[in-house]
Design a protein around this motif. Structure first.
Motif, short mmCIF file in Angstrom:
data_model
loop_
_atom_site.label_atom_id
_atom_site.label_comp_id
_atom_site.label_asym_id
_atom_site.label_seq_id
_atom_site.Cartn_x
_atom_site.Cartn_y
_atom_site.Cartn_z
N VAL A 90 47.18 15.18 42.47
CA VAL A 90 48.06 14.19 41.84
C VAL A 90 49.36 14.85 41.38
O VAL A 90 50.47 14.35 41.65
CB VAL A 90 47.36 13.52 40.65
N ILE A 91 49.26 16.00 40.71
CA ILE A 91 50.45 16.70 40.22
C ILE A 91 51.33 17.15 41.38
O ILE A 91 52.55 16.94 41.39
CB ILE A 91 50.06 17.91 39.35
N VAL A 92 50.71 17.78 42.39
CA VAL A 92 51.47 18.27 43.54
C VAL A 92 52.11 17.11 44.29
O VAL A 92 53.24 17.22 44.79
CB VAL A 92 50.56 19.10 44.47
N ALA A 93 51.41 15.98 44.36
CA ALA A 93 51.97 14.81 45.05
C ALA A 93 53.28 14.36 44.41
O ALA A 93 54.23 13.99 45.10
CB ALA A 93 50.96 13.67 45.03
N LEU A 94 53.34 14.41 43.09
CA LEU A 94 54.53 13.95 42.38
C LEU A 94 55.74 14.86 42.60
O LEU A 94 56.87 14.48 42.33
CB LEU A 94 54.23 13.83 40.88
N ILE A 95 55.50 16.09 43.09
CA ILE A 95 56.58 17.04 43.34
C ILE A 95 57.17 16.88 44.74
O ILE A 95 58.27 17.36 45.02
CB ILE A 95 56.03 18.49 43.18
N GLN A 96 56.46 16.17 45.62
CA GLN A 96 56.76 16.23 47.05
C GLN A 96 58.17 15.79 47.43
O GLN A 96 58.83 16.44 48.24
CB GLN A 96 55.74 15.39 47.83
#
Length: 442
Positions: free
Chosen positions: A356-362
């Motif tokens: 979830v966290i990494v997705a928000l950085i994409q």
């Protein structure tokens, strides 16, 4: 002076960019798939081998990044010469790159070997360090053939032969699968080599693919250029700031992995799952960054500067759309992906939250990568290097440590802090490109 707004002209650039970017993406994805194959075939060995692979991958990112940055100068040079229809100059750039690449790969391999000695002093899990050395050294040796294949791919992409470059990358993946199976798990009464078998399989597969690539270049007469020491020195000089910039970014990413290692083997194993999957999905921005650098380099070489902004607008638009789709996919499917790659419930739970966290950085990560490629295309190397180094090391990493340790948000806080740093770079780099291309659009 363009007769249409840049945004309108950009629509005509989408198709050429995709035609170039997609085979580059395929080639980059093939390189990343070696890591995914390793993850899938190492995972049944247990959490500790998977954690060892994660720690090794975190370190390799530094050197992959350095090599990629260094040899990018060869690709940009070849793109400018190809845009100006200078076939002999393209071949000369290839020859110079093939001399510089193994030297860069060897230096990277030596430094990666030296880093191994420092791991016990930076809080890494002792049970992971007890099994990591043979795998680590095999993957360090892999950097030499990787550097040579990167140069070959850069020049073939610049020559509008990206599918040929992708073919060599996929050959390494195809070879890696049976070699992994044989060397990890053995055959008959031979039990295999376990974790080190995965490292040796990758090294052998990459070397065999390199030999095939060199044979192809020789058959097509691309290795006949005369040595050009002056060109070699210039490419080394141009490649140095790119290598420093990419090394700084890759090292910052590796430090994130080391920070996660302080939280134990579970955090490392979860991070390996997230990065193995995220790395494949991130191939479109990386491929688009390479494609936009080549297209802008070709436009500059052909004397058509009015195309620079439309090319960049088209690339950023495509990447933003893709990364929004990736973000939604990771948020909705992260738990299922994690469960498919690990049977450890703690690893699955942490990987799901990390997704979830990494997705928000994409989206921000995709934009900054594409903008950096656009700046490379106009040979703006030094200023972006300074910006990325300052943003990652003096902002993103301290913030990651603050959120992860001081605020006690753990691994998720580390990734959140790093993501905020990436967002800062994603805002500034496109503004830099827009300012530098203003003269061609007056």
């Amino acid at each position: 002076m363009p007769t249409q707004p840049s945004a309108a002209i950009a629509q005509t650039e989408v198709a050429p960019l995709l035609r170039l970017a997609l085979p580059i993406v395929a080639g980059l994805a093939a390189s990343t798939l070696i890591g995914v194959v390793d993850t899938l075939m190492i995972a049944p060995l247990g959490t500790l081998p998977l954690a060892a692979a994660s720690l090794t991958t975190a370190a390799m990112i530094i050197f992959y990044s350095a090599i990629y940055g260094f040899v990018s100068a060869v690709g940009i040079e070849a793109a400018h010469r190809h845009g100006g229809a200078q076939a002999d100059a393209v071949a000369a750039a290839l020859r110079a790159g093939l001399v510089l690449a193994p030297l860069m790969g060897l230096v990277a391999a030596v430094f990666m070997g030296l880093i191994l000695v420092s791991l016990p002093f930076i809080g890494q899990p002792p049970d992971v360090l007890a099994i990591i050395t043979p795998y680590w050294l095999a993957m360090a040796a892999l950097l030499v053939p990787v550097a040579l294949l990167m140069v070959i791919a850069q020049v073939l992409n610049a020559m509008d032969r990206p599918w040929t470059a992708a073919g060599f990358a996929f050959l390494a993946v195809v070879l890696n699968i049976p070699l992994n199976y044989l060397l990890i798990w053995g055959v008959g009464d031979w039990p295999g080599l376990g974790l080190i078998g995965a490292g040796l399989a990758s090294l052998i597969a990459e070397t065999l693919a390199l030999l095939v690539a060199i044979s192809w270049l020789a058959r097509h007469g691309l290795l006949r250029a005369r040595p050009d020491p002056a060109l070699r020195r210039r490419l080394a000089r141009d490649g140095l700031p790119l290598a420093i910039g990419y090394t700084g970014e890759g090292a910052a990413f590796a430090v994130i992995g080391l920070m996660l290692g302080i939280f134990g083997a579970t955090a490392l194993a979860a991070n390996q799952i997230v990065q193995a999957v995220g790395g494949v999905l991130y191939m479109l921005p990386l491929g688009m960054a390479a494609a936009v650098a080549i297209r802008i380099g070709q436009a500059s070489g052909s004397g058509d500067p009015t195309r620079l902004r439309p090319i960049a607008i088209a690339a950023i638009g495509v990447v933003t759309t893709w990364m929004i789709a990736v973000t939604i996919t990771l948020i909705l499917s992260g738990s299922r992906i994690a469960a498919a790659l690990s049977t450890d419930s703690a690893v699955v739970a942490l990987a799901t939250a990390m997704f979830v966290i990494v997705a928000l950085i994409q989206v921000a990560d995709g934009v900054q990568s594409t903008a950096l490629g656009a700046l490379r295309g106009i040979m703006d190397f030094v200023w972006p290097t300074r910006l990325t180094l300052a943003s990652y090391w003096f902002f993103a990493l301290p913030l990651a440590a603050l959120l992860g340790f001081w605020a006690e948000l753990g691994p998720l806080g580390i990734w959140a802090g790093y993501g905020i740093g990436i967002t800062l770079v994603a805002i500034i780099l496109p503004l830099r490109f827009w300012r530098l291309t203003a003269a061609a659009n007056r």
